[in-house]
Design an enzyme around this catalytic site. Structure first.
Site, PDB file in Angstrom:
ATOM      1  N   SER A 146     -39.810  81.714 -43.103  1.00 58.68           N
ATOM      2  CA  SER A 146     -39.098  80.465 -43.352  1.00 58.68           C
ATOM      3  C   SER A 146     -38.420  80.537 -44.720  1.00 58.68           C
ATOM      4  O   SER A 146     -38.972  81.097 -45.667  1.00 58.68           O
ATOM      5  CB  SER A 146     -40.079  79.281 -43.336  1.00 58.68           C
ATOM      6  N   ASP A 174     -43.421  75.003 -36.633  1.00 59.86           N
ATOM      7  CA  ASP A 174     -43.007  76.368 -36.962  1.00 59.86           C
ATOM      8  C   ASP A 174     -44.296  77.124 -37.228  1.00 59.86           C
ATOM      9  O   ASP A 174     -44.778  77.160 -38.358  1.00 59.86           O
ATOM     10  CB  ASP A 174     -42.075  76.364 -38.186  1.00 59.86           C
ATOM     11  N   TRP A 229     -47.195  80.449 -36.230  1.00 59.46           N
ATOM     12  CA  TRP A 229     -47.266  81.862 -35.842  1.00 59.46           C
ATOM     13  C   TRP A 229     -48.723  82.286 -35.733  1.00 59.46           C
ATOM     14  O   TRP A 229     -49.601  81.649 -36.245  1.00 59.46           O
ATOM     15  CB  TRP A 229     -46.556  82.746 -36.869  1.00 59.46           C
TER      16      TRP A 229
END
Length: 320
Positions: A106, A318, A320
């Site tokens: 990001s 967002d 992961w």
């Protein structure tokens, strides 16, 4: 290294073999079963070939899990363990070693304050695998070794994980660890709005780390943002500072009434960034709990309400 024939080359060329191995072949991930079969096809020792075929077969599923998957045994380690398998370069790059995937980070800077550059917040990965192998993060370790002035291959892709266009929209940001990255950019853009004397909606940040001395990143910036008004409130969870672990979801529970009040304001957006395995799941459950308890809903109604929040573009992840 070059390629000929009717098929497209697996990597651009011609290039040096060392470059192909360093920049295009993923030799540190666990090999897929198709790769094991390809290695078996060129093994000169029948015992090794049979073992590779077995690991790739339905009958060898449990052994594949125990020997490769659970131990994070890499392709490189497998090739070292089966030395009679010497694939050609074409077979290796075409069927055995997967293409090294890009690592996405990001952007942790605001476009207003840094219009010609981007910042990245990156934790350097260094783990000891069950086999004893020291695993250095492919990209993070590479970045750590770079020196000022070095050129590195990067690209910027479009993202939907961004602030609402209307600065009056309330924001709830949840990002422990390097999950803080995009919110640092949000805060910098809000700092620019503060400098322009613009009116803004409230912005609340829930950040988490192990302890203040170890990994409270950007502490001075976050403190200053609260003082300027770019951040309305800052809640920090230190998971290793006391006898009991303290996480961002615990602070969300403590601020449940305030969170629900913000969520009832027109357009209020929730942003979650970071670990998908545990944090994002726990934060999601906490949002449902807040809706259930503060909104006087049943669990099913609360789940539907959080889904509506996501479907209407007000709940962004967002992870992961």
């Amino acid at each position: 290294m070059c390629c000929s024939g009717d098929l497209d080359p697996p990597i651009p060329g011609p290039i040096r073999l060392s470059t192909a191995l360093a920049y295009f072949a993923d030799v540190l991930s666990c090999p897929h079963k198709d790769a094991l079969l390809a290695l078996a096809s060129c093994a000169t020792e029948e015992k090794e070939a049979a073992r590779l075929r077995h690991l790739a077969s339905p009958a060898g599923k449990a052994e594949y899990t125990d020997y490769i998957a659970s131990k994070h045994r890499s392709l490189l380690e497998i090739m070292q363990s089966f030395p009679s398998s010497c694939p050609s370069l074409g077979l290796f790059f075409g069927s055995i070693a997967p293409r090294l995937a890009p690592r996405y980070y990001s952007i942790s800077s605001g476009s207003h304050s840094n219009p010609h550059s981007v910042h990245v917040t990156c934790a350097v990965i260094r783990d000891v695998m069950p086999t004893g192998r020291i695993h250095n993060g492919v990209c993070s370790y590479y970045l750590q070794r770079c020196k000022p002035g070095d050129k590195i291959p990067i690209f910027v892709r479009r993202s939907t994980f961004k602030m609402p266009e209307d600065p009056h929209t309330p924001l709830i940001m949840i990002g422990p660890g390097t999950g803080l990255a995009p919110f640092r950019g949000f805060i910098q853009d809000r700092e620019a709005l503060v400098a322009d004397m613009a009116e803004m909606g409230p912005a609340v940040l829930f950040f988490g780390c192990r302890n203040r001395a170890h990994d409270y990143i950007y502490e001075a910036e976050l403190t200053a943002a609260v003082e300027t008004g770019a951040l309305s409130q800052l809640h920090v969870a230190f998971s290793r500072a006391g006898l009991q672990k303290d996480y961002v979801q615990h602070h969300m529970e403590q601020q449940a009434e305030q969170l629900w009040g913000l969520l009832q304001q027109p357009g209020c957006c929730v942003y979650v960034c970071g670990d998908a395995k545990s944090m994002a799941r726990d934060v999601h459950r906490t949002l449902i709990s807040v809706a259930q308890n503060q909104g006087k809903m049943t669990e099913a109604q609360a789940e539907s309400w959080v889904k509506y929040l996501s479907d209407s573009g007000r709940y962004h992840k967002d992870v992961w």
